[in-house]
Design a protein around this motif. Structure first.
Motif, PDB file in Angstrom:
ATOM      1  N   GLU A   1       0.799  -1.229   0.000  1.00 12.30           N
ATOM      2  CA  GLU A   1       0.000   0.000   0.000  1.00 12.30           C
ATOM      3  C   GLU A   1       0.829   1.276   0.000  1.00 12.30           C
ATOM      4  O   GLU A   1       0.627   2.137  -0.863  1.00 12.30           O
ATOM      5  CB  GLU A   1      -0.953  -0.003   1.205  1.00 12.30           C
ATOM      6  N   GLU A   2       1.752   1.430   0.968  1.00 14.89           N
ATOM      7  CA  GLU A   2       2.437   2.714   1.109  1.00 14.89           C
ATOM      8  C   GLU A   2       3.888   2.543   1.530  1.00 14.89           C
ATOM      9  O   GLU A   2       4.206   1.690   2.351  1.00 14.89           O
ATOM     10  CB  GLU A   2       1.747   3.574   2.178  1.00 14.89           C
ATOM     11  N   MET A   3       4.732   3.400   0.977  1.00 15.17           N
ATOM     12  CA  MET A   3       6.097   3.538   1.466  1.00 15.17           C
ATOM     13  C   MET A   3       6.372   5.014   1.700  1.00 15.17           C
ATOM     14  O   MET A   3       6.151   5.839   0.821  1.00 15.17           O
ATOM     15  CB  MET A   3       7.122   2.979   0.478  1.00 15.17           C
ATOM     16  N   ASP A   4       6.859   5.341   2.891  1.00 12.11           N
ATOM     17  CA  ASP A   4       7.291   6.692   3.227  1.00 12.11           C
ATOM     18  C   ASP A   4       8.779   6.641   3.531  1.00 12.11           C
ATOM     19  O   ASP A   4       9.255   5.721   4.212  1.00 12.11           O
ATOM     20  CB  ASP A   4       6.550   7.227   4.459  1.00 12.11           C
ATOM     21  N   LEU A   5       9.509   7.635   3.071  1.00  9.28           N
ATOM     22  CA  LEU A   5      10.950   7.693   3.283  1.00  9.28           C
ATOM     23  C   LEU A   5      11.337   9.094   3.709  1.00  9.28           C
ATOM     24  O   LEU A   5      11.014  10.067   3.029  1.00  9.28           O
ATOM     25  CB  LEU A   5      11.677   7.321   1.981  1.00  9.28           C
ATOM     26  N   LEU A   6      12.034   9.214   4.834  1.00  4.77           N
ATOM     27  CA  LEU A   6      12.562  10.495   5.302  1.00  4.77           C
ATOM     28  C   LEU A   6      14.048  10.310   5.578  1.00  4.77           C
ATOM     29  O   LEU A   6      14.434   9.629   6.530  1.00  4.77           O
ATOM     30  CB  LEU A   6      11.846  10.967   6.569  1.00  4.77           C
TER      31      LEU A   6
END
Length: 244
Positions: A101-106
Motif C-alpha cells: 500500500e504505502e512507502m514513506d521515506l525520510l
C-alpha cells in the motif's frame, strides 16, 4: 494466513526453515507450517525459537500475549538493531518486496536503497500495482545538510550522496502515486515506512547513519510510538518542496 512476523525475524537472522528446524529439534515440515499456516509451536519449542531469534513470544505470536501484562508500546517494538548496518540484505529485500500500500521515506540521502536494493525499478513496478510513495530527501544546499556532513566528518560527501539520490529519484518523480520532495530540516531520525512496518534510524552526533541504532516498529491498535513518528514524517512532508 502466513506468519510474516516469524518469516521476517528468520530473514533478519539469516535462518532458513531447515536451519531453524535443525537447531530447535523439529521436522522441517513442522517448522514450515509455523510460517505457512501460522501454527503455534509447543511452549518448550517456542522458548527455543525466541531465544534463537532474539525476540519475545508476543513479537512472533501476538495471540499469546496477555493484555494485562503487555502494553501496546511493548508490542510495537518488533526488533532492535544495534546499527543500521546490522540489518541484513534479506530483511531490506523482504520489506521492499512485500510492499502492498504505502512507502514513506525520510532521509538526507538514502542512496544505499537505490544502489544496493534496486529501489528505482521497484518503485516503478509497485507504483503500477497501486502502491503509494512519499519520498523525502535532503536539499544538499540546506544548512542542516551541510552541518550534518561536517559533524559526521564527511564535508562534501553527504552533499554528493544527496545529489545522487535526487538524480536517481528524478526517474520516477511524477509517476502516478509517486511524490518526491526535498527538505532542509534537522534530521533527528531517518524513517523508513513499509506499510505497517517502520524502521527508525536514530542519529548520533559524530557518527554515520549506518553506525547508529534502528528500532523496527510494527503498527498495532492502541500503540503510540508508530503514530508518533508518522506525525513527525507528516510535519516534514508538509514543509517539503516538491521536485516536480
Amino acid at each position: 494466513m502466513a506468519n510474516d512476523r516469524l518469516r521476517t525475524a528468520m530473514l533478519a537472522a539469516n535462518l532458513t526453515v531447515g536451519k531453524l528446524a535443525d537447531v530447535v529439534g523439529v521436522d522441517p515440515k513442522t517448522a514450515d507450517r509455523w510460517i505457512s499456516r501460522e501454527r503455534v509451536p509447543h511452549r518448550t519449542t517456542r522458548h527455543k525459537v525466541v531465544a534463537l531469534l532474539g525476540c519475545r513470544e508476543a513479537d512472533l505470536w501476538p495471540s499469546l500475549s496477555d493484555d494485562a501484562r503487555s502494553s501496546p508500546g511493548e508490542t510495537e517494538l518488533f526488533r532492535y538493531y544495534p546499527s543500521r548496518s546490522a540489518i541484513t540484505a534479506a530483511n531490506w529485500t523482504n520489506l521492499l518486496s512485500g510492499l502492498r500500500e504505502e512507502m514513506d521515506l525520510l532521509v538526507f540521502s538514502g542512496v544505499f536503497l537505490v544502489e544496493q536494493y534496486d529501489l528505482v525499478p521497484l518503485i516503478r513496478d509497485k507504483a503500477a500495482a497501486g502502491v503509494r510513495f512519499r519520498l523525502l530527501v535532503g536539499d544538499e544546499s540546506a544548512p542542516a545538510v551541510v552541518r550534518r556532513a561536517a559533524e559526521e566528518g564527511t564535508p562534501g560527501g553527504l552533499e554528493g550522496r544527496v545529489q545522487l539520490m535526487r538524480r536517481y529519484l528524478a526517474e520516477v518523480a511524477g509517476l502516478d502515486g509517486v511524490e518526491v520532495r526535498t527538505h532542509g530540516e534537522t534530521l533527528y531520525n531517518s524513517l523508513y515506512r513499509f506499510d505497517d512496518d517502520l524502521l527508525v534510524n536514530g542519529h548520533t552526533f559524530g557518527a554515520l547513519a549506518g553506525q547508529s541504532p534502528v528500532w523496527h516498529l510494527r503498527r498495532v491498535s492502541g500503540g503510540s510510538m508508530w503514530e508518533h513518528y508518522r506525525r513527525a514524517f507528516d510535519r516534514v512532508w508538509s514543509a517539503g518542496t516538491p521536485e516536480i
